[in-house]
Scaffold this motif. Structure first.
Motif, PDB file in Angstrom:
ATOM      1  N   UNK A   5      10.885 -23.376  -1.124  1.00 26.06           N
ATOM      2  CA  UNK A   5      11.609 -22.715  -0.024  1.00 26.06           C
ATOM      3  C   UNK A   5      11.881 -21.270  -0.441  1.00 26.06           C
ATOM      4  N   UNK A   6      11.634 -20.366   0.498  1.00 31.06           N
ATOM      5  CA  UNK A   6      12.000 -18.966   0.278  1.00 31.06           C
ATOM      6  C   UNK A   6      13.369 -18.738   0.908  1.00 31.06           C
ATOM      7  N   UNK A   7      14.307 -18.218   0.138  1.00 30.73           N
ATOM      8  CA  UNK A   7      15.613 -17.821   0.706  1.00 30.73           C
ATOM      9  C   UNK A   7      15.577 -16.304   0.839  1.00 30.73           C
ATOM     10  N   UNK A   8      15.475 -15.859   2.074  1.00 29.55           N
ATOM     11  CA  UNK A   8      15.123 -14.456   2.312  1.00 29.55           C
ATOM     12  C   UNK A   8      16.246 -13.716   3.051  1.00 29.55           C
ATOM     13  N   UNK A   9      16.514 -12.500   2.614  1.00 34.60           N
ATOM     14  CA  UNK A   9      17.482 -11.656   3.313  1.00 34.60           C
ATOM     15  C   UNK A   9      16.784 -10.864   4.410  1.00 34.60           C
ATOM     16  N   UNK A  10      17.364 -10.919   5.614  1.00 35.75           N
ATOM     17  CA  UNK A  10      16.765 -10.203   6.748  1.00 35.75           C
ATOM     18  C   UNK A  10      17.345  -8.805   6.896  1.00 35.75           C
ATOM     19  N   UNK A  11      18.299  -8.448   6.023  1.00 32.88           N
ATOM     20  CA  UNK A  11      18.942  -7.137   6.155  1.00 32.88           C
ATOM     21  C   UNK A  11      19.951  -7.147   7.290  1.00 32.88           C
ATOM     22  N   UNK A  12      20.549  -5.993   7.570  1.00 30.61           N
ATOM     23  CA  UNK A  12      21.673  -5.928   8.494  1.00 30.61           C
ATOM     24  C   UNK A  12      21.296  -5.978   9.976  1.00 30.61           C
TER      25      UNK A  12
END
Ligand code: SAH
Length: 268
Positions: A5-12
């Motif tokens: 699983x990739x835990x990804x930040x989408x930014x603001x």
């Protein structure tokens, strides 16, 4: 193939603030599980994924965390490329740590991908340097919201000499103000409250510690918003070594309602 699983930040919010790595993960994803604060515009990078909304905004109907865990595990074990997409950075008030641990304990590989956290983006969008030589030696990110009702060490924060960035603080302005004043922070410490940072409808309200609650109320500040508390949160003009010709002076303790695009124009 082992489950991953990739835990990804989408930014603001602004899709241009996604990292290249996040875009690559989204592009390869079969399943993308998204939070409420993720801007739909970033989903154009997922050409073939099934999108599942699993948001949980404070006070609203939410998807139980256990359900989210099980769903990620199920798809990962089916060999699908799973992306768990979170607003901002996955590990800044985003449960990224919890989710990673839960998955790893079950033999799932986890890859974390940073996103630009709202506190950093909001400050930057408003030309606030969170650290500044001779003014702010550090920055502290805190949340005003706790599940167990425990309190922060406000006195230490008030006296720490770092810029404070407060997440989830809109409903707690009164408490934040009281605690910081009681902790010894000066009443005229500048405060910037930034709503929908990096999005076209971003708004900012400049105030100071003593007036922030009243000003936020007049401004009708709404979540999602971050608070930046510290000397650096004064108007840009107060710091500019060479002020732009058309810079507008800072009015301490007054509410400056600012349209992001107009502001960009007036400083360019
Ligand atoms: N992981 C996220 C934070 C999630 S907690 C991150 O790194 O940014 C949710 C809180 O983040 C909101 O209550 C608000 O305080 C802040 N937030 C998230 N997106 C925001 C935005 N675009 N503008 C202002 N604040 C935002």
């Amino acid at each position: 193939m082992s489950a991953k699983v990739w835990l990804v930040g989408a930014g603001p919010g602004d899709p241009e603030l996604l990292t290249l790595k996040a875009v690559r993960a989204l592009n390869e994803a079969d399943v993308v599980m998204i939070d409420d604060l993720v801007n739909d515009a970033v989903l154009e990078h997922c050409p073939r994924a099934r999108i599942i909304a699993v948001g949980k905004r404070g006070g609203c109907r939410s998807t139980p965390q256990a359900f989210i865990h099980r769903l990620m595990l199920r798809y990962a074990r089916q060999g699908k490329c799973v992306v768990r997409l979170k607003g901002g950075d996955p590990c800044i008030f985003g449960r990224g740590g919890e989710e990673a641990q839960w998955l790893r304990e079950r033999g799932v590989k986890v890859e974390l991908v940073n996103g630009i956290t709202a506190g950093l983006a909001g400050a930057t969008q408003c030309d606030i340097p969170l650290t500044l030589r001779g003014v702010a030696r550090g920055v502290t990110l805190v949340t005003a919201h706790t599940q167990d009702g425990s309190s922060l060490n406000w006195k230490a924060l008030a006296q720490g000499g770092t810029t404070l960035v407060v997440y989830m603080g809109v409903a707690k302005l009164s408490e934040i103000r009281e605690q910081l004043l009681m902790g010894g922070m000066a009443a005229d410490t500048p405060v910037a409250m930034i709503e929908n940072a990096s999005l076209p409808h971003q708004r900012e309200c400049r105030s100071d510690l003593s007036a922030m609650e009243e000003d936020a109320c007049a401004f009708q500040l709404k979540s999602p918003a971050i608070l930046v508390i510290g000397t650096v949160a004064a108007s840009t003009a107060a710091y500019a070594r060479e002020e732009p010709e058309n810079a507008v002076g800072c009015q301490a303790a007054s509410v400056i309602v600012d349209d992001h695009r107009e502001r960009t124009r007036s400083y360019s």
